[in-house]
Design an enzyme around this catalytic site. Structure first.
Site, short mmCIF file in Angstrom:
data_model
loop_
_atom_site.label_atom_id
_atom_site.label_comp_id
_atom_site.label_asym_id
_atom_site.label_seq_id
_atom_site.Cartn_x
_atom_site.Cartn_y
_atom_site.Cartn_z
N GLY A 71 67.14 12.68 0.74
CA GLY A 71 67.04 13.64 1.83
C GLY A 71 68.37 14.22 2.26
O GLY A 71 68.47 15.42 2.56
N THR A 72 69.40 13.40 2.30
CA THR A 72 70.71 13.88 2.76
C THR A 72 71.25 14.97 1.83
O THR A 72 71.70 16.02 2.29
CB THR A 72 71.70 12.72 2.88
OG1 THR A 72 71.26 11.82 3.91
CG2 THR A 72 73.09 13.23 3.24
N ASN A 151 61.94 12.00 13.28
CA ASN A 151 61.99 10.62 12.80
C ASN A 151 62.08 9.58 13.91
O ASN A 151 61.88 8.39 13.67
CB ASN A 151 63.18 10.44 11.85
CG ASN A 151 64.50 10.86 12.49
OD1 ASN A 151 64.63 12.01 12.92
ND2 ASN A 151 65.46 9.97 12.54
N SER A 199 62.46 12.63 0.64
CA SER A 199 63.11 11.43 0.12
C SER A 199 62.04 10.41 -0.25
O SER A 199 61.14 10.13 0.54
CB SER A 199 64.06 10.83 1.17
OG SER A 199 64.88 9.84 0.59
N THR A 237 72.91 13.78 -14.76
CA THR A 237 71.80 13.29 -15.58
C THR A 237 70.65 12.81 -14.71
O THR A 237 70.85 12.01 -13.79
CB THR A 237 72.28 12.14 -16.49
OG1 THR A 237 73.34 12.61 -17.32
CG2 THR A 237 71.14 11.61 -17.35
N CYS A 327 70.06 5.64 10.30
CA CYS A 327 71.30 6.25 9.81
C CYS A 327 72.40 6.24 10.85
O CYS A 327 73.56 6.48 10.54
CB CYS A 327 71.02 7.67 9.34
SG CYS A 327 69.81 7.74 7.99
#
Length: 382
Positions: A71-72, A151, A199, A237, A327
């Site tokens: 998400g970040t 959230n 996420s 990758t 967070c």
């Protein structure tokens, strides 16, 4: 005694089916999806199939899904790259005061570069309105970033209505759907969303993988510079095992399962409130009180009960909840969401906890938690 986990807004335990898929891919499919040899083609097949599963979940095209580290990164890419690539059209951005730090900190960074940011203030439900966005729009607005659902208090914003408002405006519309994805029915075409962040670890998938939906009609530069992966939109990758696990987590949340979870979580909220009322515990719900919310998030104000002390006592009794966003859990600062909703002098800032439900929680766990909460609150207030 086993812990009861009620902090699912912070992260969710990986589903067994997801663990199995990731393990199988790690053991048997090690190729680089960009390679043209047999092993690369096998990895590419899994990558393409996973992308299709995930795209379908929000009514997007496969080509509109860009895998990220979570998400970040998705939020940072949407905000910073949109602003820097469109600043010739204007330097005004609209967001809200209750966004996740993954939005708010990029906004502060852009302010340092001379961008003008309007922070919409929420009502006491934790919501902003279409009229607020309409009144803040200018000819210089190049981006509107409004979170889908909050959230910390579970409030939802009128995403479709905002999307419709912006149809005839130059501004791109981004929504942080990290908490909403897997809980809400999202249709990026019907809701006129240009950019959307998610996420996997919020829906019983692996950490460090997410996606950014980018409408095919718009282009923004790659935030991560390097190779040409993800059709030149995100270098690095691809993490095929994690992406396959993400797709499996998405498959597990059928429309029927989504509805069942919403109803069950709302029932959990009602059950906790009933037990608190029956035991004469004073409390208030922060945010929406009806079912029109992200029902896995439940924020409770318990007057006179210090948040830090309560969280410690609950942890010692084997119940895991939180004081707000994980967070910012290490910060001494009060919740910016509650401050925006109620003001910095409100007692709710220091006396509120966040309970968040997951697919594995049971009625028995909720009853046991509620009774222990009653016991601790009485002990702390008598």
């Amino acid at each position: 005694m086993e812990f009861t986990y009620l902090d699912n807004a912070a992260t969710t335990p990986m589903a067994k089916e997801v663990v199995d898929v990731i393990s199988e891919q790690m053991a048997n499919n090690f190729g680089n999806a960009s390679a043209t040899n047999y092993f690369g083609r096998q990895a590419r097949k899994v990558l393409d199939e996973s992308r299709h599963t995930i795209a379908k979940s929000i009514n997007a095209k496969d080509s509109e899904i860009v895998f990220t580290s979570g998400g970040t990164e998705s939020d940072n890419t949407a905000v910073i790259e949109t602003a820097l690539s469109r600043q010739n059209l204007g330097k005004h951005i609209i967001t809200t005061a209750i966004e996740h730090e993954a939005i708010l900190k990029p906004m502060k960074y852009l302010e340092s570069l001379g961008f003008n940011i309007t922070y919409l203030m929420p009502n006491e439900r934790g919501e902003v309105t279409v009229d607020q966005v309409k009144n803040a729009l200018t000819d210089d607005t190049i981006l509107v970033s409004i979170m889908y659902g909050n959230n910390e208090v579970g409030s939802r914003n009128p995403i479709k209505e905002i999307g419709e408002l912006l149809q005839d405006h130059q501004a791109f519309f981004h929504t942080d759907a990290v908490q909403a994805y897997g809980q809400e029915t999202i249709d990026v075409k019907d809701q006129h969303i240009d950019l959307l962040s998610t996420s996997a670890h919020k829906i019983n998938g692996p950490k460090f993988i997410g996606f950014l939906y980018i409408n095919d009609k718009i282009q923004i530069p790659s935030f991560i510079k390097g190779g040409d992966q993800e059709t030149k939109r995100r270098a690095g990758t691809e993490n095929v095992p994690a992406i396959a696990g993400f797709a499996k987590a998405v498959e597990l949340i059928t429309p029927e399962e989504k509805t069942a979870r919403r109803d069950r979580y709302f029932g959990f909220k009602q059950h906790i409130q009933t037990i608190l009322k029956d035991n004469n515990i004073k409390f208030e719900v922060n945010g929406p009180k009806d079912i029109n919310a992200l029902n896995h998030v439940f924020n409770l104000y318990l007057p006179g009960v210090d948040r830090g002390v309560l969280l410690t006592r609950l942890d010692l009794e084997y119940f895991a909840v939180s004081g707000g966003s994980a967070c910012t859990a290490g910060s001494l600062e009060p919740s910016h969401v509650l401050v925006a909703m109620y003001g910095k002098d409100s007692p709710k800032i220091n006396d509120s906890i966040r309970i968040s439900f997951g697919k594995d929680n049971t009625d028995e766990e909720i009853v046991n938690f509620s009774n222990k909460l009653v016991s601790i609150v009485k002990d702390l207030t008598n």
